[in-house]
Design a protein around this motif. Structure first.
Motif, mmCIF file in Angstrom:
data_model
loop_
_atom_site.group_PDB
_atom_site.id
_atom_site.type_symbol
_atom_site.label_atom_id
_atom_site.label_comp_id
_atom_site.label_asym_id
_atom_site.label_seq_id
_atom_site.Cartn_x
_atom_site.Cartn_y
_atom_site.Cartn_z
ATOM 1 N N SER A 144 41.353 46.000 26.731
ATOM 2 C CA SER A 144 41.618 46.070 28.175
ATOM 3 C C SER A 144 43.106 45.954 28.483
ATOM 4 O O SER A 144 43.527 46.247 29.606
ATOM 5 N N TYR A 145 43.881 45.528 27.493
ATOM 6 C CA TYR A 145 45.298 45.239 27.725
ATOM 7 C C TYR A 145 46.237 46.304 27.161
ATOM 8 O O TYR A 145 47.431 46.055 26.988
ATOM 9 N N ASP A 181 49.742 50.672 30.477
ATOM 10 C CA ASP A 181 49.483 51.792 31.380
ATOM 11 C C ASP A 181 50.452 52.934 31.070
ATOM 12 O O ASP A 181 51.661 52.747 31.041
ATOM 13 N N LYS A 186 50.984 40.059 28.837
ATOM 14 C CA LYS A 186 49.943 39.843 29.840
ATOM 15 C C LYS A 186 48.723 39.164 29.219
ATOM 16 O O LYS A 186 48.128 38.254 29.819
ATOM 17 N N PRO A 225 42.783 43.509 33.402
ATOM 18 C CA PRO A 225 42.953 44.932 33.723
ATOM 19 C C PRO A 225 41.715 45.753 33.350
ATOM 20 O O PRO A 225 40.950 45.379 32.456
ATOM 21 N N TYR A 236 40.929 49.369 31.859
ATOM 22 C CA TYR A 236 41.623 50.470 31.189
ATOM 23 C C TYR A 236 40.704 51.669 31.049
ATOM 24 O O TYR A 236 39.535 51.537 30.681
ATOM 25 N N ARG A 283 45.649 52.492 33.178
ATOM 26 C CA ARG A 283 44.926 51.413 33.854
ATOM 27 C C ARG A 283 44.440 51.923 35.206
ATOM 28 O O ARG A 283 45.147 52.663 35.887
ATOM 29 N N LYS A 292 44.084 51.899 38.866
ATOM 30 C CA LYS A 292 44.897 51.269 39.912
ATOM 31 C C LYS A 292 44.025 50.455 40.850
ATOM 32 O O LYS A 292 42.948 50.890 41.273
ATOM 33 N N PHE A 329 40.298 45.577 38.773
ATOM 34 C CA PHE A 329 40.405 44.522 37.769
ATOM 35 C C PHE A 329 39.048 43.824 37.660
ATOM 36 O O PHE A 329 38.172 44.002 38.516
#
Length: 206
Positions: free
Chosen positions: A39-40, A43, A67, A84, A86, A93, A95, A98
């Protein structure tokens, strides 16, 4: 006492998530939360799509470890985070999207490179490495990338040979020296699951 952070590393397709889910079955639902390294990813929306596809996603530089570390420190200290979301098809990512993650007694972090970064490694209370044969891992990755990430076979093979395999040999495989326990065959290893569950319960009771 801080919440307990369990790290599960291993090569792509090794069965990290399956092993984590097996561990979670042995605890009340409200006691464990799962966080994934994937998930990290950084972007890449500032790059043209064709350029995004060329990025080496198996290199530590592709992950926003700052992060991830910040969020894990918060969770260990009982502070909720906004993880985030993804998109693996567009390599960006989402926008303004989350996932709210609420702290639990046990936090399980899974990802291929979580033992590579020293500051992240030091946060992890129990480090587990799932060790699975390369041929099994690549077959699992092919199925996943086609079914879940919109990739075609030629792209998967090219990426595996040029990025996944060399990065595994350079970063992922050597990182298992930091593991407290190396687990052959992941979720199929029932003895390892029992051992890990008992160890977690012992630490929670101290």
């Amino acid at each position: 006492m801080h919440n307990l952070l369990i790290g599960i590393a291993g090569g792509t397709g090794s069965g990290k998530t399956s092993f984590a889910l097996e561990i979670m079955k042995h605890f009340p639902e409200g006691d464990v939360v799962l966080v994934d390294q994937d998930s990290y990813y950084k972007d890449l929306s500032d790059l043209p799509f064709e350029e995004r596809k060329k990025v080496n996603f198996d290199h530590p530089g592709s992950v926003d470890f700052d992060k991830l570390i910040e969020d894990l420190k918060a969770l260990k200290n009982n502070v909720p985070i906004k993880k985030p979301v993804y998109n693996f098809v567009t390599h960006t990512r989402e926008k303004d999207k989350f996932t709210t993650v609420v702290p639990k007694k046990v936090i399980i972090l899974e990802g291929i490179m979580i033992f590579v970064i020293p500051e992240l490694r030091e946060l992890i209370d129990i480090k587990l490495y799932v060790d699975t044969d390369a041929d099994v891992r690549v077959l699992r990755r092919i199925v996943r990338d086609i079914n879940e990430r919109g990739r075609d076979l030629d792209n998967i093979i090219e990426q595996y040979l040029n990025q996944v395999k060399p990065m595994h040999e350079e970063f992922v495989e050597p990182s298992k020296r930091w593991a407290d326990l190396i687990i052959p065959e992941g979720a199929h290893n029932r003895e390892a699951i029992r051992f890990v569950v008992n160890r977690i319960k012992t630490l929670l009771s101290e």
